[in-house]
Design an enzyme around this catalytic site. Structure first.
Site, PDB file in Angstrom:
ATOM      1  CG  ASP A  89      -0.142  -0.059   2.539  1.00  0.00           C
ATOM      2  OD1 ASP A  89       0.806  -0.859   2.629  1.00  0.00           O
ATOM      3  OD2 ASP A  89      -0.470   0.698   3.474  1.00  0.00           O
ATOM      4  CD  GLU A 156       4.386   0.782   6.824  1.00  0.00           C
ATOM      5  OE1 GLU A 156       5.321   0.961   7.600  1.00  0.00           O
ATOM      6  OE2 GLU A 156       3.921   1.717   6.145  1.00  0.00           O
TER       7      GLU A 156
HETATM    8 ZN   LIG Z   1       6.811   2.400   3.965  1.00  0.00          ZN
END
Ligand SMILES: [Zn+2]
Length: 290
Positions: A89, A156
């Site tokens: 992401d 993340e």
């Molecule tokens: Zn990163």
């Protein structure tokens, strides 16, 4: 030419300028697939296809992370397995005047002064370039390697959901390289980690002081503490920069030894991972009018 093929042509030109490094085609592909945090299905699908086309064993855990088990190059079977990890992401941010839709639109790329960037949006090199490097290890036959475990994690940037939900005992490698880093050419061997603390207190509420007939006059005063350097709570924490929240709270505690006042509000800092640069407190204090 329709918008879409314009972009394809542009990406083709960019790819030619970037040169022959085998991670670039993967990275450019990443730039065409929207992948904000928690919307990673399309990019995971691309990685899955790459794995299937290149004889990897493809596995997915319940949170959505993808693991490609890549066999060793011929003659390299005895080398211990290495795990590599990147998050798929990206931080999805566009300039305020941009009409970019991060859920549908491919990024528009440019090369300026030798740097690849996206026009009006974030590029997502964090951590797309790490993902692209991992895929290149698998798809470029000229790179010789032992067996690999390529771990692509989700979510993340918006809470580490993928890392926290990682399937237990999934990796067999004894060593893991995380490719999400700050400085090129540097390797980190440890990390202090971080903790979020939510603290809820029930204050004792009071009414503001009433105006007195005599010379005592209650006033609301806002105290602003601004102009500190701030910084990243991970990267700059050892620089001993002042924290506006702590500083202002200390000053209020100090002042409370000599003056009676009531705290109306206290605000400081904007992000959990940024050292607060500014803090503001409003107090009620009774001023004696001479
Ligand atoms: Zn990163």
């Amino acid at each position: 030419m329709p918008q879409q093929s314009h972009k394809q042509q542009n990406n083709q030109n960019i790819l030619q300028q970037l040169g022959s490094l085998s991670l670039w085609p993967h990275f450019i592909k990443f730039c065409t697939i929207p992948r904000p945090s928690k919307h990673e299905a399309a990019i995971i699908n691309y990685i899955r296809q790459q794995g299937e086309q290149h004889d990897a064993i493809v596995e997915q855990d319940t949170i959505g992370n993808l693991l490609l088990r890549v066999p060793a190059s011929q003659g390299y079977e005895k080398i211990p397995t290495i795990a590599l990890q990147s998050h798929v992401d990206m931080v999805a941010q566009a300039n305020s005047q941009s009409a970019h839709n991060f859920y549908n639109d491919p990024l528009t790329l440019q090369i300026k002064n030798g740097w690849l960037s996206a026009i009006e949006t974030t590029l997502g090199a964090d951590n797309g370039i790490g993902c692209a490097a991992m895929l290149a290890l698998m798809t470029d036959n000229s790179i010789k390697h032992g067996s690999l475990e390529l771990l692509f994690t989700v979510d993340e940037e918006a809470g580490m959901g993928g890392a926290f939900g990682l399937q237990k005992g999934w990796l067999t490698a004894k060593k893991l390289l995380n490719l999400d880093t700050e400085e090129e050419g540097e390797i980190y061997i440890g990390c202090a980690g971080g903790v979020d603390i939510d603290s809820i207190q029930s204050p004792i509420w009071q009414s503001p002081p009433d105006a007195q007939e005599n010379r005592e006059k209650p006033e609301a005063i806002t105290i602003s503490l601004t102009g500190l350097l701030g910084g990243h709570s991970g990267v700059d924490i050892h620089l001993k920069r002042l924290n506006a929240n702590i500083l202002l709270a200390q000053e209020l505690l100090n002042a409370a030894q000599y003056h009676h006042f009531q705290l109306h509000s206290f605000n400081g800092g904007t992000l959990r991972n940024a050292i607060p640069r500014e803090a503001f407190a409003t107090i009620f204090i009774t001023i004696v009018v001479p």
